[in-house]
Design a protein around this motif. Structure first.
Motif, short mmCIF file in Angstrom:
data_model
loop_
_atom_site.label_atom_id
_atom_site.label_comp_id
_atom_site.label_asym_id
_atom_site.label_seq_id
_atom_site.Cartn_x
_atom_site.Cartn_y
_atom_site.Cartn_z
N ASP A 51 0.85 -1.18 0.00
CA ASP A 51 0.00 0.00 0.00
C ASP A 51 0.89 1.25 0.00
OD1 ASP A 51 -1.69 2.15 0.88
OD2 ASP A 51 -3.13 0.63 1.55
N PHE A 52 0.64 2.16 -0.93
CA PHE A 52 1.48 3.36 -1.05
C PHE A 52 1.59 4.13 0.28
CE2 PHE A 52 1.01 2.74 -5.55
CZ PHE A 52 2.18 3.25 -6.07
N SER A 53 0.47 4.15 1.02
CA SER A 53 0.47 4.99 2.22
C SER A 53 1.15 4.32 3.41
CB SER A 53 -0.96 5.38 2.57
OG SER A 53 -1.73 4.22 2.80
N THR A 54 1.31 2.99 3.39
CA THR A 54 1.86 2.33 4.58
C THR A 54 3.19 1.62 4.35
OG1 THR A 54 0.55 0.37 4.08
CG2 THR A 54 -0.38 1.94 5.67
N ALA A 55 3.61 1.44 3.08
CA ALA A 55 4.78 0.60 2.81
C ALA A 55 6.05 1.08 3.54
CB ALA A 55 5.03 0.51 1.30
N LEU A 56 6.32 2.38 3.45
CA LEU A 56 7.55 2.90 4.06
C LEU A 56 7.50 2.76 5.58
CD1 LEU A 56 10.30 4.18 3.40
CD2 LEU A 56 9.23 6.41 3.70
N ILE A 57 6.34 3.04 6.16
CA ILE A 57 6.19 2.90 7.61
C ILE A 57 6.38 1.43 8.02
CG2 ILE A 57 4.56 3.14 9.54
CD1 ILE A 57 3.24 5.41 7.92
N ALA A 58 5.81 0.53 7.21
CA ALA A 58 5.93 -0.90 7.52
C ALA A 58 7.40 -1.33 7.49
CB ALA A 58 5.10 -1.72 6.53
N VAL A 59 8.15 -0.86 6.49
CA VAL A 59 9.58 -1.17 6.42
C VAL A 59 10.30 -0.54 7.62
CG1 VAL A 59 11.71 -0.75 5.12
CG2 VAL A 59 9.65 -1.44 3.92
N GLY A 60 9.94 0.70 7.93
CA GLY A 60 10.59 1.40 9.04
C GLY A 60 10.38 0.69 10.36
N LEU A 61 9.17 0.17 10.57
CA LEU A 61 8.90 -0.49 11.85
C LEU A 61 9.74 -1.76 12.03
CD1 LEU A 61 5.06 0.06 12.25
CD2 LEU A 61 6.89 0.99 13.68
N ILE A 62 10.10 -2.41 10.92
CA ILE A 62 11.01 -3.56 11.03
C ILE A 62 12.35 -3.07 11.59
CG2 ILE A 62 12.11 -5.48 9.83
CD1 ILE A 62 9.94 -5.25 7.68
N GLY A 63 12.79 -1.91 11.09
CA GLY A 63 14.02 -1.31 11.60
C GLY A 63 13.91 -0.97 13.09
N THR A 64 12.75 -0.43 13.48
CA THR A 64 12.53 -0.12 14.90
C THR A 64 12.66 -1.38 15.74
OG1 THR A 64 10.93 1.54 14.18
CG2 THR A 64 10.92 0.96 16.52
N TRP A 65 12.04 -2.45 15.23
CA TRP A 65 12.05 -3.71 15.96
C TRP A 65 13.48 -4.24 16.13
CZ3 TRP A 65 13.20 -8.69 13.87
CH2 TRP A 65 12.92 -9.75 14.73
N VAL A 66 14.30 -4.14 15.07
CA VAL A 66 15.68 -4.64 15.17
C VAL A 66 16.52 -3.76 16.10
CG1 VAL A 66 17.80 -5.14 13.89
CG2 VAL A 66 15.60 -5.67 12.86
N SER A 67 16.38 -2.43 15.97
CA SER A 67 17.26 -1.51 16.70
C SER A 67 16.98 -1.43 18.19
CB SER A 67 17.13 -0.09 16.14
OG SER A 67 17.55 -0.03 14.81
N THR A 68 15.70 -1.55 18.57
CA THR A 68 15.34 -1.26 19.95
C THR A 68 16.10 -2.13 20.95
OG1 THR A 68 13.17 -0.60 19.17
CG2 THR A 68 13.39 -0.94 21.53
N GLY A 69 16.26 -3.41 20.65
CA GLY A 69 16.99 -4.29 21.56
C GLY A 69 18.42 -3.84 21.76
N LEU A 70 19.11 -3.53 20.65
CA LEU A 70 20.51 -3.08 20.73
C LEU A 70 20.63 -1.81 21.56
CD1 LEU A 70 23.50 -3.11 19.63
CD2 LEU A 70 22.67 -1.64 17.80
N VAL A 71 19.76 -0.84 21.26
CA VAL A 71 19.82 0.44 21.96
C VAL A 71 19.55 0.25 23.45
CG1 VAL A 71 18.72 2.71 22.16
CG2 VAL A 71 19.22 1.77 19.91
#
Lengths: 269, 315
Positions: free
Chosen positions: B178-198
């Motif tokens: 979906d044009f309106s959610t694709a970038l956010i959906a990709v970004g949230l994967i990044g959030t999920w990976v980074s949060t543990g490390l941080v």
């Protein structure tokens, strides 16, 4: 500081929720991998999916490539960083600091920057699709980190020990192998663990350097497996578990080195 | 070889052979050291030079040419750079990277600060297990994580099932398509990976702050917020800077995640600079444009490292 009971309970709730969200996507793939391949079948625990995925995804070849490349990169980078680290950390020749900054630069350079010219130059030299085209750029990247890491460790060694060894007549090679190697075991283990992980999980360099797919590594094999099987998510999930498994097992065995390596390496950097 | 006569090269005070009556060795001590240094550095420098420094120079050169990777390149000066800043697709890629920084770096830092403060305040059992679990995504290949998340975001995936289950079926959609959610959906994967490390980084920082600081502040009547703002935040400044360096650079270098989840789509809504480097060079045959993108990306990463290091050395 003593925490009240409610605070303790609240802490545990947050702890469990946070751990759960970290685990759910990983467990989800594992559950998918154990589903039956046929739709409408409600049974579970289909371990044969792993064998099928292994077979159809050619993972025996890709895993072999991954292991060979990782062993090559990790050992080459380690030996070379011991050499450069020894010179820059112990011998400290004139101009050593400049060289150190040149190596430090390499830690920051993204693969994207070096992969294009490397591909075209190695293609002209007939070296693409060979193991060296994948392993040597990765060795150079790990060497940048390794030089920084080993130099930092060598600089921390008590100079009195080295002076004593020199007076006893030990040469540089002797000092390196009989004194610094045993002393540096924790630093060496951390470097091995980190460079192994980076090499195993790397994507761009193996993708570009092997256009024919001959030197595909396990993560790449998985990406292309996805391209072939857009429907069969069960087998894809099984393949994903197979690719993740070696790293997860290694992590669980050596988690102290992983976590301290990542945090200390990061803070020192 | 004749020994050069230079001040300081003969018998230095630390030399154990000072005033040694034995015949002069072929090389004096300092020369010997220099020779060993050169010998030991030769191989590392060769590998590093050929596979890091040389390509780094070459990519800069390629960025001034128009070249399809096959024939002869044509010198076009800064044209490729001008193109990058006037092409919507390429400019968009950099804009997406900026948005990803919010997801990869800013949100994890905010969440991590709260979690790490909460988790290090009380003595708790099971913290080791917790640390192991939240750090796990760091060691798994991004391709594997991307495949897991593709399934979660799929039309019949975990997220949509969950939404239907709690009666929010109207919200379900193909998140990555979906044009309106694709970038956010990709970004949230990044959030999920980074949060543990941080979180793990910040926890190790907070546990190094002396407990008396908090006790003294509490005695002086400082509340939760003031202790957090005046003790915790300054105490973990180094860890905050490190977290930001690692996660911002991870956001800028996103490649495998986009390659596996969206291939930059739908349309160009999730393209990122490193994906465009690959795309321009190997799919569209514009090696020059790809090289200029790679150079800009490298410069941005250098600038971020430098800025954060300067901030770190402020006191």
């Amino acid at each position: 500081m003593r925490a009240s009971t409610t605070e303790k309970v609240l802490n545990y709730v947050v702890l469990v929720a946070f751990a759960a969200q970290a685990l759910v996507p990983i467990l989800y793939v594992l559950v998918l991998a154990l589903q039956p391949e046929r739709i409408g079948d409600n049974s579970f625990w289909h371990l044969e999916n792993f064998a099928t995925a292994w077979e159809q995804g050619h993972f025996s070849q890709y895993m072999t490539n991954s292991v060979i490349i990782a062993v090559l990169v990790v050992s080459l980078a380690l030996v070379l960083s011991l050499m450069s680290g020894y010179v820059l950390g112990i011998l400290r020749p004139r101009g050593g600091d400049i060289l150190f900054y040149v190596f430090l630069l390499g830690i920051m350079v993204p693969s994207e920057a070096i992969v294009l010219p490397l591909f075209f130059d190695l293609r002209d030299a007939g070296l693409t699709d060979t193991i060296w085209a994948v392993a040597l750029p990765q060795t150079a990247q790990s060497l940048a980190f390794g030089t920084f890491w080993m130099r930092a460790f060598f600089r921390g060694v008590n100079p009195a020990i080295l002076e004593a060894a020199r007076i006893d007549g030990a040469g540089d090679l002797r000092i390196l192998t009989s004194i610094l190697l045993p002393l540096g075991r924790p630093a060496i283990v951390t470097q091995v663990v980190l460079t192994f992980m980076w090499t195993w999980n790397d994507f761009l360099i193996p993708l570009v350097m092997s256009p024919s797919g001959k030197m595909r590594t396990a993560p790449l094999g998985l990406a292309f497996f996805q391209g072939q099987y857009t429907q069969g998510s069960t087998l894809l999930a099984a393949g994903a578990v197979l690719v993740a498994l070696p790293m997860v097992v290694l992590y669980l065995l050596l988690q102290k080195q992983f976590i301290s390596g990542m945090t200390e390496g990061a803070v020192k950097g | 070889m004749t020994a050069p006569i230079m001040p300081g090269t003969a018998a230095t005070p630390q030399s154990p052979h000072a005033g040694d009556p034995r015949p002069r060795r072929l090389l004096n001590k300092r020369q010997g050291r220099a020779v060993i240094s050169v010998v030991l550095l030769a191989l590392p420098l060769l590998v590093y030079g050929l596979f890091m420094l040389y390509p780094l120079g070459r990519v800069l050169m390629l960025s001034f040419y128009r070249w399809d990777g096959l024939g002869v390149g044509e010198w076009v000066g800064v044209n490729n750079y001008v193109k990058t800043f006037s092409d919507d697709r390429l400019l968009g890629a950099f804009l997406h990277a900026l948005i990803l920084i919010i997801f990869y770096a800013v949100i994890p830092l905010a969440v991590g600060l709260v979690l790490a403060t909460l988790l290090t305040r009380a003595q708790m059992r099971g913290l080791g297990f917790f640390r192991t679990v939240v750090f796990l995504p760091q060691v798994i290949a991004m391709v594997v994580l991307a495949i897991a998340w593709r399934r979660i975001y799929a039309p019949d995936g975990l997220l949509n099932s969950l939404l239907r289950g709690i009666g929010l079926g109207a919200l379900t959609r193909t998140w990555l398509g979906d044009f309106s959610t694709a970038l956010i959906a990709v970004g949230l994967i990044g959030t999920w990976v980074s949060t543990g490390l941080v979180t793990v980084l910040l926890m190790s920082g907070i546990s190094n702050i002396p407990k008396d600081y908090y006790e003294a502040a509490t005695l002086d009547g400082a509340g939760w917020w003031r202790r957090f703002w005046h003790i915790t935040i300054p105490g973990v400044r180094a860890e905050i800077l490190v977290s930001l360096t690692l996660t911002v650079i991870a956001a800028l270098k996103t490649f495998d995640l986009v390659y596996v989840t969206t291939s930059g789509g739908p349309g160009t809504s999730t393209t990122v600079p490193s994906y465009e480097v690959y795309n321009q060079a190997f799919r569209l045959g514009s090696v020059g444009t790809a090289s200029s993108l790679a150079v800009i990306l490298t410069l941005v990463i250098f600038a971020i490292n430098l800025t954060i290091n300067l901030l770190g050395e402020r006191d």
